[in-house]
Design a protein around this motif. Sequence first.
Motif, mmCIF file in Angstrom:
data_model
loop_
_atom_site.group_PDB
_atom_site.id
_atom_site.type_symbol
_atom_site.label_atom_id
_atom_site.label_comp_id
_atom_site.label_asym_id
_atom_site.label_seq_id
_atom_site.Cartn_x
_atom_site.Cartn_y
_atom_site.Cartn_z
ATOM 1 N N SER A 147 -6.228 -47.876 46.730
ATOM 2 C CA SER A 147 -6.838 -47.686 45.436
ATOM 3 C C SER A 147 -8.493 -47.445 45.513
ATOM 4 O O SER A 147 -8.972 -47.347 44.359
ATOM 5 N N LYS A 148 -8.898 -47.144 46.567
ATOM 6 C CA LYS A 148 -10.467 -47.173 46.497
ATOM 7 C C LYS A 148 -11.033 -46.173 45.779
ATOM 8 O O LYS A 148 -11.916 -46.011 45.377
ATOM 9 N N SER A 149 -10.085 -44.993 45.717
ATOM 10 C CA SER A 149 -10.527 -43.752 45.022
ATOM 11 C C SER A 149 -10.717 -44.194 43.447
ATOM 12 O O SER A 149 -11.621 -43.384 42.924
ATOM 13 N N ILE A 150 -10.196 -45.024 42.928
ATOM 14 C CA ILE A 150 -10.103 -45.293 41.476
ATOM 15 C C ILE A 150 -11.216 -46.356 40.989
ATOM 16 O O ILE A 150 -11.350 -46.699 39.928
ATOM 17 N N GLN A 151 -11.728 -47.153 42.177
ATOM 18 C CA GLN A 151 -12.531 -48.343 41.859
ATOM 19 C C GLN A 151 -14.054 -47.730 41.782
ATOM 20 O O GLN A 151 -14.275 -46.557 42.302
ATOM 21 N N PHE A 152 -14.907 -48.779 41.385
ATOM 22 C CA PHE A 152 -16.349 -48.375 41.131
ATOM 23 C C PHE A 152 -17.216 -49.732 41.945
ATOM 24 O O PHE A 152 -17.513 -50.494 41.319
ATOM 25 N N PRO A 153 -17.373 -49.312 43.337
ATOM 26 C CA PRO A 153 -18.240 -50.289 44.222
ATOM 27 C C PRO A 153 -19.174 -50.614 43.581
ATOM 28 O O PRO A 153 -20.113 -51.361 43.848
ATOM 29 N N GLN A 154 -19.954 -49.201 42.973
ATOM 30 C CA GLN A 154 -21.477 -49.587 42.567
ATOM 31 C C GLN A 154 -21.587 -50.377 41.523
ATOM 32 O O GLN A 154 -22.834 -51.134 41.070
ATOM 33 N N ILE A 155 -20.473 -50.827 40.850
ATOM 34 C CA ILE A 155 -20.527 -52.151 39.950
ATOM 35 C C ILE A 155 -20.006 -53.435 40.654
ATOM 36 O O ILE A 155 -20.838 -54.323 40.287
ATOM 37 N N SER A 156 -18.998 -53.359 41.168
ATOM 38 C CA SER A 156 -18.368 -54.666 41.861
ATOM 39 C C SER A 156 -19.322 -55.255 43.016
ATOM 40 O O SER A 156 -19.349 -56.502 43.059
#
Length: 292
Positions: A147-156
């Motif tokens: 699911s990494k492609s749909i996540q927002f690591p720049q926020i998390s």
Amino acid sequence: MAIAESELILNPDGSIYHLNLKPEHLAETVIIVGDPDRVDRVTQYFDTIEFKISKREFHTQTGTYQGKRLTVLSTGIGTDNIDIVFNELDALVNIDLKTREIKKSHTPLNIIRVGTSGAIQSEIPLDSFIVSELAIGFDSLLHFYNSKSIQFPQISEPLVKHLDWDTNKSTPYVVSFDKKLGRHMQSDQTRKGFTITNVGFYGPQGRVLRLETSDSLLNEKIASFSYADKKITNLEMETAGIYGMAKLLGHRAVSMNAMIANRETGQFSNNPKKTVDKLIKYTLDKIISFSE
């Protein structure tokens, strides 16, 4: 290739295992609610009801509202149930249950959560409505999928630092609503939401009865976090799982939240039932004008 019986489980009548539904029972627009009793509170406004079934916490009714065919389904509480509901809803429209093979043509569903929530900012009034644009998952559901492609690591990632997150807990993930459906559901009667999905109602949401929490300042830290001038608005228990599973499976999803509590001010709605009923009617009226 046919999907094995142990993976795609069907009941003797050919219905999907937990939901007890067959493809013909499902409309392409689905309203999901946590509380099984809330299904009747939605369908009380329907013109007709063609189908009803209940199994465990999963209660389903399909009918029409102002001529539009809709399904209303209760999920129970938590993202573990969201995993069941979304996989089985998707199977009903995108897998041939007789051959157990994935269909060549994909069918997207419109899925709208109508639920309750607690505000984390003092200025958010009781009995107001929030449409969640972003959702932060404190659960671990999406980490079990690619699911990494749909996540927002720049926020998390900055959130994890801000919260001084305990590494023994699941790493938070951030996902978004479907922009077309979500923006349609917004109006001057709603607020934009940046929502946290918690793994429980008491300790995970900072409530203390007899048990001390591992971080007594967690809610204060949550309330003080901001990203691109967006502050976290509310806490609940399903939205991040809904958004993640919908995106992975190719469906549209939005979460509509009735603010029946304000955790910052310590207030609780005097009439939560009335507030939820207003949100139900608002949601129904917005759904019928949605054009794909």
